[in-house]
Design a protein around this motif. Structure first.
Motif, PDB file in Angstrom:
ATOM      1  N   VAL A 198       6.229 -32.282 -22.648  1.00 19.96           N
ATOM      2  CA  VAL A 198       5.809 -31.057 -23.330  1.00 19.96           C
ATOM      3  C   VAL A 198       5.034 -30.198 -22.349  1.00 19.96           C
ATOM      4  O   VAL A 198       4.008 -30.636 -21.805  1.00 19.96           O
ATOM      5  CB  VAL A 198       4.935 -31.368 -24.561  1.00 19.96           C
ATOM      6  N   GLU A 199       5.524 -28.974 -22.137  1.00 23.00           N
ATOM      7  CA  GLU A 199       4.846 -28.041 -21.239  1.00 23.00           C
ATOM      8  C   GLU A 199       3.884 -27.145 -22.014  1.00 23.00           C
ATOM      9  O   GLU A 199       4.083 -26.877 -23.202  1.00 23.00           O
ATOM     10  CB  GLU A 199       5.860 -27.136 -20.514  1.00 23.00           C
ATOM     11  N   SER A 200       2.884 -26.679 -21.311  1.00 25.11           N
ATOM     12  CA  SER A 200       1.962 -25.694 -21.863  1.00 25.11           C
ATOM     13  C   SER A 200       1.381 -24.886 -20.719  1.00 25.11           C
ATOM     14  O   SER A 200       1.517 -25.263 -19.542  1.00 25.11           O
ATOM     15  CB  SER A 200       0.847 -26.372 -22.663  1.00 25.11           C
ATOM     16  N   GLY A 201       0.732 -23.771 -21.071  1.00 23.37           N
ATOM     17  CA  GLY A 201       0.034 -22.982 -20.068  1.00 23.37           C
ATOM     18  C   GLY A 201       0.714 -21.700 -19.659  1.00 23.37           C
ATOM     19  O   GLY A 201       0.151 -20.932 -18.870  1.00 23.37           O
ATOM     20  N   GLY A 202       1.906 -21.451 -20.173  1.00 22.88           N
ATOM     21  CA  GLY A 202       2.563 -20.196 -19.834  1.00 22.88           C
ATOM     22  C   GLY A 202       1.890 -19.017 -20.515  1.00 22.88           C
ATOM     23  O   GLY A 202       0.977 -19.177 -21.322  1.00 22.88           O
ATOM     24  N   GLY A 203       2.347 -17.828 -20.144  1.00 18.50           N
ATOM     25  CA  GLY A 203       1.780 -16.632 -20.747  1.00 18.50           C
ATOM     26  C   GLY A 203       2.098 -15.405 -19.946  1.00 18.50           C
ATOM     27  O   GLY A 203       2.965 -15.425 -19.061  1.00 18.50           O
ATOM     28  N   LEU A 204       1.381 -14.329 -20.259  1.00 13.80           N
ATOM     29  CA  LEU A 204       1.549 -13.047 -19.590  1.00 13.80           C
ATOM     30  C   LEU A 204       0.384 -12.834 -18.638  1.00 13.80           C
ATOM     31  O   LEU A 204      -0.783 -13.001 -19.021  1.00 13.80           O
ATOM     32  CB  LEU A 204       1.596 -11.922 -20.627  1.00 13.80           C
TER      33      LEU A 204
ATOM     34  N   VAL B 172      11.410 -18.844 -17.531  1.00 13.78           N
ATOM     35  CA  VAL B 172      11.016 -20.009 -18.321  1.00 13.78           C
ATOM     36  C   VAL B 172      10.864 -21.175 -17.350  1.00 13.78           C
ATOM     37  O   VAL B 172      11.790 -21.486 -16.591  1.00 13.78           O
ATOM     38  CB  VAL B 172      12.059 -20.340 -19.401  1.00 13.78           C
ATOM     39  N   TYR B 173       9.702 -21.797 -17.389  1.00 17.34           N
ATOM     40  CA  TYR B 173       9.401 -22.919 -16.504  1.00 17.34           C
ATOM     41  C   TYR B 173       9.470 -24.207 -17.309  1.00 17.34           C
ATOM     42  O   TYR B 173       8.802 -24.341 -18.342  1.00 17.34           O
ATOM     43  CB  TYR B 173       8.014 -22.763 -15.893  1.00 17.34           C
ATOM     44  N   SER B 174      10.265 -25.140 -16.813  1.00 15.82           N
ATOM     45  CA  SER B 174      10.413 -26.433 -17.475  1.00 15.82           C
ATOM     46  C   SER B 174      10.020 -27.543 -16.516  1.00 15.82           C
ATOM     47  O   SER B 174      10.267 -27.437 -15.311  1.00 15.82           O
ATOM     48  CB  SER B 174      11.859 -26.652 -17.908  1.00 15.82           C
TER      49      SER B 174
ATOM     50  N   TYR C 247      17.672 -34.831 -12.558  1.00 16.09           N
ATOM     51  CA  TYR C 247      16.573 -35.080 -13.491  1.00 16.09           C
ATOM     52  C   TYR C 247      17.136 -35.435 -14.860  1.00 16.09           C
ATOM     53  O   TYR C 247      18.048 -34.782 -15.361  1.00 16.09           O
ATOM     54  CB  TYR C 247      15.655 -33.853 -13.575  1.00 16.09           C
ATOM     55  N   ASP C 248      16.580 -36.490 -15.451  1.00 14.86           N
ATOM     56  CA  ASP C 248      17.147 -37.054 -16.672  1.00 14.86           C
ATOM     57  C   ASP C 248      16.464 -36.574 -17.949  1.00 14.86           C
ATOM     58  O   ASP C 248      17.065 -36.583 -19.018  1.00 14.86           O
ATOM     59  CB  ASP C 248      17.051 -38.587 -16.610  1.00 14.86           C
ATOM     60  N   TYR C 249      15.212 -36.194 -17.841  1.00 15.04           N
ATOM     61  CA  TYR C 249      14.435 -35.833 -19.020  1.00 15.04           C
ATOM     62  C   TYR C 249      13.817 -34.457 -18.799  1.00 15.04           C
ATOM     63  O   TYR C 249      13.300 -34.172 -17.721  1.00 15.04           O
ATOM     64  CB  TYR C 249      13.327 -36.870 -19.284  1.00 15.04           C
ATOM     65  N   TRP C 250      13.870 -33.657 -19.843  1.00 14.36           N
ATOM     66  CA  TRP C 250      13.430 -32.265 -19.740  1.00 14.36           C
ATOM     67  C   TRP C 250      12.517 -31.898 -20.895  1.00 14.36           C
ATOM     68  O   TRP C 250      12.715 -32.349 -22.031  1.00 14.36           O
ATOM     69  CB  TRP C 250      14.643 -31.331 -19.757  1.00 14.36           C
ATOM     70  N   GLY C 251      11.530 -31.046 -20.599  1.00 20.28           N
ATOM     71  CA  GLY C 251      10.742 -30.440 -21.656  1.00 20.28           C
ATOM     72  C   GLY C 251      11.444 -29.200 -22.188  1.00 20.28           C
ATOM     73  O   GLY C 251      12.517 -28.821 -21.719  1.00 20.28           O
ATOM     74  N   GLN C 252      10.806 -28.559 -23.149  1.00 20.14           N
ATOM     75  CA  GLN C 252      11.431 -27.408 -23.810  1.00 20.14           C
ATOM     76  C   GLN C 252      11.202 -26.108 -23.049  1.00 20.14           C
ATOM     77  O   GLN C 252      11.883 -25.115 -23.296  1.00 20.14           O
ATOM     78  CB  GLN C 252      10.894 -27.254 -25.244  1.00 20.14           C
ATOM     79  N   GLY C 253      10.266 -26.109 -22.126  1.00 16.02           N
ATOM     80  CA  GLY C 253      10.012 -24.930 -21.312  1.00 16.02           C
ATOM     81  C   GLY C 253       8.878 -24.081 -21.845  1.00 16.02           C
ATOM     82  O   GLY C 253       8.566 -24.093 -23.037  1.00 16.02           O
ATOM     83  N   THR C 254       8.262 -23.334 -20.943  1.00 14.67           N
ATOM     84  CA  THR C 254       7.199 -22.398 -21.304  1.00 14.67           C
ATOM     85  C   THR C 254       7.438 -21.092 -20.554  1.00 14.67           C
ATOM     86  O   THR C 254       7.784 -21.096 -19.368  1.00 14.67           O
ATOM     87  CB  THR C 254       5.806 -22.986 -21.000  1.00 14.67           C
ATOM     88  N   GLN C 255       7.267 -19.981 -21.246  1.00 19.40           N
ATOM     89  CA  GLN C 255       7.569 -18.680 -20.669  1.00 19.40           C
ATOM     90  C   GLN C 255       6.415 -18.199 -19.795  1.00 19.40           C
ATOM     91  O   GLN C 255       5.250 -18.223 -20.219  1.00 19.40           O
ATOM     92  CB  GLN C 255       7.824 -17.654 -21.775  1.00 19.40           C
ATOM     93  N   VAL C 256       6.750 -17.764 -18.611  1.00 18.27           N
ATOM     94  CA  VAL C 256       5.793 -17.110 -17.713  1.00 18.27           C
ATOM     95  C   VAL C 256       6.301 -15.696 -17.464  1.00 18.27           C
ATOM     96  O   VAL C 256       7.438 -15.512 -17.023  1.00 18.27           O
ATOM     97  CB  VAL C 256       5.658 -17.879 -16.388  1.00 18.27           C
ATOM     98  N   THR C 257       5.455 -14.721 -17.755  1.00 18.88           N
ATOM     99  CA  THR C 257       5.816 -13.323 -17.547  1.00 18.88           C
ATOM    100  C   THR C 257       4.752 -12.684 -16.664  1.00 18.88           C
ATOM    101  O   THR C 257       3.569 -12.737 -16.992  1.00 18.88           O
ATOM    102  CB  THR C 257       5.924 -12.567 -18.870  1.00 18.88           C
ATOM    103  N   VAL C 258       5.194 -12.094 -15.567  1.00 18.92           N
ATOM    104  CA  VAL C 258       4.288 -11.452 -14.623  1.00 18.92           C
ATOM    105  C   VAL C 258       4.584  -9.962 -14.636  1.00 18.92           C
ATOM    106  O   VAL C 258       5.693  -9.536 -14.305  1.00 18.92           O
ATOM    107  CB  VAL C 258       4.447 -12.019 -13.208  1.00 18.92           C
ATOM    108  N   SER C 259       3.597  -9.177 -15.015  1.00 24.27           N
ATOM    109  CA  SER C 259       3.778  -7.725 -15.085  1.00 24.27           C
ATOM    110  C   SER C 259       3.350  -7.080 -13.775  1.00 24.27           C
ATOM    111  O   SER C 259       2.449  -7.564 -13.093  1.00 24.27           O
ATOM    112  CB  SER C 259       2.970  -7.153 -16.242  1.00 24.27           C
TER     113      SER C 259
END
Length: 124
Positions: free
Chosen positions: A5-11, A93-95, A111-123
Motif C-alpha cells: 500500500v502506497e501513500s504520500g502522493g499529492g500536489l 502515478v507512482y507504484s 516484479y511479482d507484487y504491486w501496490g495500487q499506486g499514488t498520484q504525484v502531480t508537480v505544477s
C-alpha cells in the motif's frame, strides 16, 4: 505473498519535495527487492529506483539520480522514496512493487507484487 500500500502522493510545486511510503503486510519485506515504478498518461512504466533484497543495493534511473532517494526500514516493513527538486515531468502515478528475485531488477516484468499506486502531480 505480500500486499503493498502506497501513500504520500499529492500536489506540489516545482522544486518541492514529497516522501512516498510503501507499507507491506504479509511476508517480511526483508525477503523482497522493492522498486518504485511510475507511469505518466500515455507513457510506459518507468523504473524510478529499486533496492535489492539481501545487500540492499540500490539503482536509480538517470532522470532521478541526485534528486530521489530510496530507503527501507525492514523493522517497519516499509520502503520510502524521498523525492526532492521535483519537476513537472515527474508527474505520474507512482507504484511500489516487490520481487523475490535476487539483485536489483530493472524491468517491471520482474516484479511479482504491486501496490495500487499514488498520484504525484508537480505544477510549474
Amino acid at each position: 505473498q505480500v500486499q503493498l500500500v502506497e501513500s504520500g502522493g499529492g500536489l506540489v510545486q516545482a522544486g518541492g519535495s514529497l516522501r512516498l511510503s510503501c507499507a507491506a503486510s504479509g511476508r517480511s519485506f526483508s525477503s523482497y527487492g522493492v522498486g518504485w515504478v511510475r507511469q505518466a498518461p500515455g507513457k510506459d512504466h518507468e523504473l524510478v529506483a529499486t533496492t535489492s533484497r539481501g545487500d540492499e543495493s540500490t539503482y536509480y534511473a538517470a532522470f532521478v539520480k541526485g534528486r530521489f532517494t530510496i530507503s527501507r526500514d525492514n523493522t517497519k516493513n516499509t520502503v520510502y522514496l524521498q523525492m526532492n527538486s521535483l519537476k513537472p515531468e515527474d508527474t505520474a502515478v507512482y507504484s511500489c512493487a516487490a520481487t523475490s528475485r535476487l539483485f536489483v531488477r530493472l524491468r517491471a516484468a520482474e516484479y511479482d507484487y504491486w501496490g495500487q499506486g499514488t498520484q504525484v502531480t508537480v505544477s510549474s
